[in-house]
Scaffold this motif. Structure first.
Motif, PDB file in Angstrom:
ATOM      1  N   THR A 211       0.614  -1.271  -0.036  1.00 42.75           N
ATOM      2  CA  THR A 211      -0.142   0.181   0.137  1.00 42.75           C
ATOM      3  C   THR A 211       0.750   1.554  -0.045  1.00 42.75           C
ATOM      4  O   THR A 211       2.103   0.806   0.544  1.00 42.75           O
ATOM      5  N   PRO A 212       0.171   2.712  -1.057  1.00 37.83           N
ATOM      6  CA  PRO A 212       1.080   3.722   0.106  1.00 37.83           C
ATOM      7  C   PRO A 212       1.772   3.726   0.680  1.00 37.83           C
ATOM      8  O   PRO A 212       0.565   3.824   1.925  1.00 37.83           O
ATOM      9  N   ARG A 213       2.751   4.137   0.817  1.00 38.73           N
ATOM     10  CA  ARG A 213       3.436   4.875   2.510  1.00 38.73           C
ATOM     11  C   ARG A 213       4.507   5.494   1.646  1.00 38.73           C
ATOM     12  O   ARG A 213       5.256   5.190   1.141  1.00 38.73           O
ATOM     13  N   ALA A 214       4.795   6.359   2.759  1.00 37.15           N
ATOM     14  CA  ALA A 214       5.480   7.522   2.872  1.00 37.15           C
ATOM     15  C   ALA A 214       6.837   6.658   3.112  1.00 37.15           C
ATOM     16  O   ALA A 214       8.105   6.563   2.750  1.00 37.15           O
ATOM     17  N   ARG A 215       7.065   5.508   4.049  1.00 40.39           N
ATOM     18  CA  ARG A 215       8.064   4.861   4.717  1.00 40.39           C
ATOM     19  C   ARG A 215       8.123   3.695   3.864  1.00 40.39           C
ATOM     20  O   ARG A 215       8.100   2.863   4.929  1.00 40.39           O
ATOM     21  N   ASP A 216       8.702   3.223   2.767  1.00 40.96           N
ATOM     22  CA  ASP A 216       7.978   1.833   1.827  1.00 40.96           C
ATOM     23  C   ASP A 216      10.051   1.534   1.373  1.00 40.96           C
ATOM     24  O   ASP A 216      10.192   1.445   2.488  1.00 40.96           O
ATOM     25  N   GLY A 217       9.987   0.590   0.690  1.00 43.15           N
ATOM     26  CA  GLY A 217      10.810  -0.479   0.739  1.00 43.15           C
ATOM     27  C   GLY A 217      12.140   0.466   0.270  1.00 43.15           C
ATOM     28  O   GLY A 217      13.796   0.467   0.925  1.00 43.15           O
TER      29      GLY A 217
END
Length: 248
Positions: free
Chosen positions: A42-48
């Motif tokens: 899901t979209p998130r500021a802290r992604d991989g």
């Protein structure tokens, strides 16, 4: 220091849209660190990509060397990252980690999750962490088994995971080449069978450059845009490849 050749290329998101790469290669004075951030569902500021970029920044002291035990070095980097950004184990983005370090006497490797290291000497020695691969298709949500017994281990916010990595060491004079790859490259051998073996990947790199390896994988994936022949979450994954060539 060995001759180091690298190549990196961004893939696409699960929706097929272009996005920045989540793979990272860090070249130090006596080591190479390769990371592959886990794509967030899901979209998130802290992604991989956020995680792999910031974990990469944790490596490389002032003199650019890794001197301690490799698991200790990775654990310390994970701990610093978690402390700086308030990351919570089990609820944070993550990255695979592969580290190769050389001294006058040895070549040492660490692999955590699915970014293999392949060492060429008298034969071919593949250092791979297959625990994530073994889980796929056997459990519901693979992420529920991250950093737990019976599951798989990855660089997230729990430093102890570093000590569950696959480790190997060789005499320096017994190694002439080392290859490091994220799964966007290793799929060419392990899943697609585009190359006869890892030796062919190295031969192509020496003859045509590492970009030729990435091109071959991209071209094959383009013939399977619906992901029927090769089941995979994205048409094109991020790609990162590093080849270390040791002189006698």
């Amino acid at each position: 220091m060995p001759e180091i050749t690298t190549a990196e290329r961004a893939g696409v998101g699960p929706d097929g849209a272009p996005r920045p790469t989540e793979d990272r290669i860090v070249v130090l004075e006596n080591a190479v660190v390769l990371l592959d951030g886990a794509t967030s569902p899901t979209p998130r500021a802290r992604d991989g990509g956020w995680h792999s970029a910031r974990l990469a920044a944790q490596f490389g002291p002032a003199d650019g060397h890794l001197r301690g035990d490799l698991a200790d070095e990775l654990a310390a980097a994970i701990a610093r990252l978690a402390a700086e950004h308030g990351l919570v184990p089990g609820d944070s983005p993550s990255s695979t980690a592969a580290i190769v370090r050389w001294t006058d006497e040895t070549v040492d490797a660490l692999v955590l999750a699915d970014s293999p290291v392949v060492v060429f000497g008298e034969g071919i020695d593949v250092v791979a962490d297959d625990r994530l691969r073994d889980l796929r298709g056997k459990v519901g949500r693979v992420t529920d088994w991250r950093n737990r017994e019976g599951g798989f281990w990855v660089a997230e916010a729990e430093p102890a995971a570093a000590h569950r990595a696959v480790r190997r060491s060789w005499r320096r004079d017994a190694v002439h080449t080392v290859l490091m790859a994220t799964d966007g490259v290793s799929c060419g051998v392990d899943d697609y069978a585009l190359f006869a073996d890892w030796r062919e990947v190295v031969d192509i790199t020496f003859a045509k450059g590492p970009e030729a390896v990435l091109d071959a994988i991209r071209e094959a994936e383009a013939t399977d845009p619906e992901r029927v022949r090769w089941r995979r979450p994205k048409v094109h994954d991020d790609q990162a490849l590093a080849v270390l060539r040791f002189t006698p």
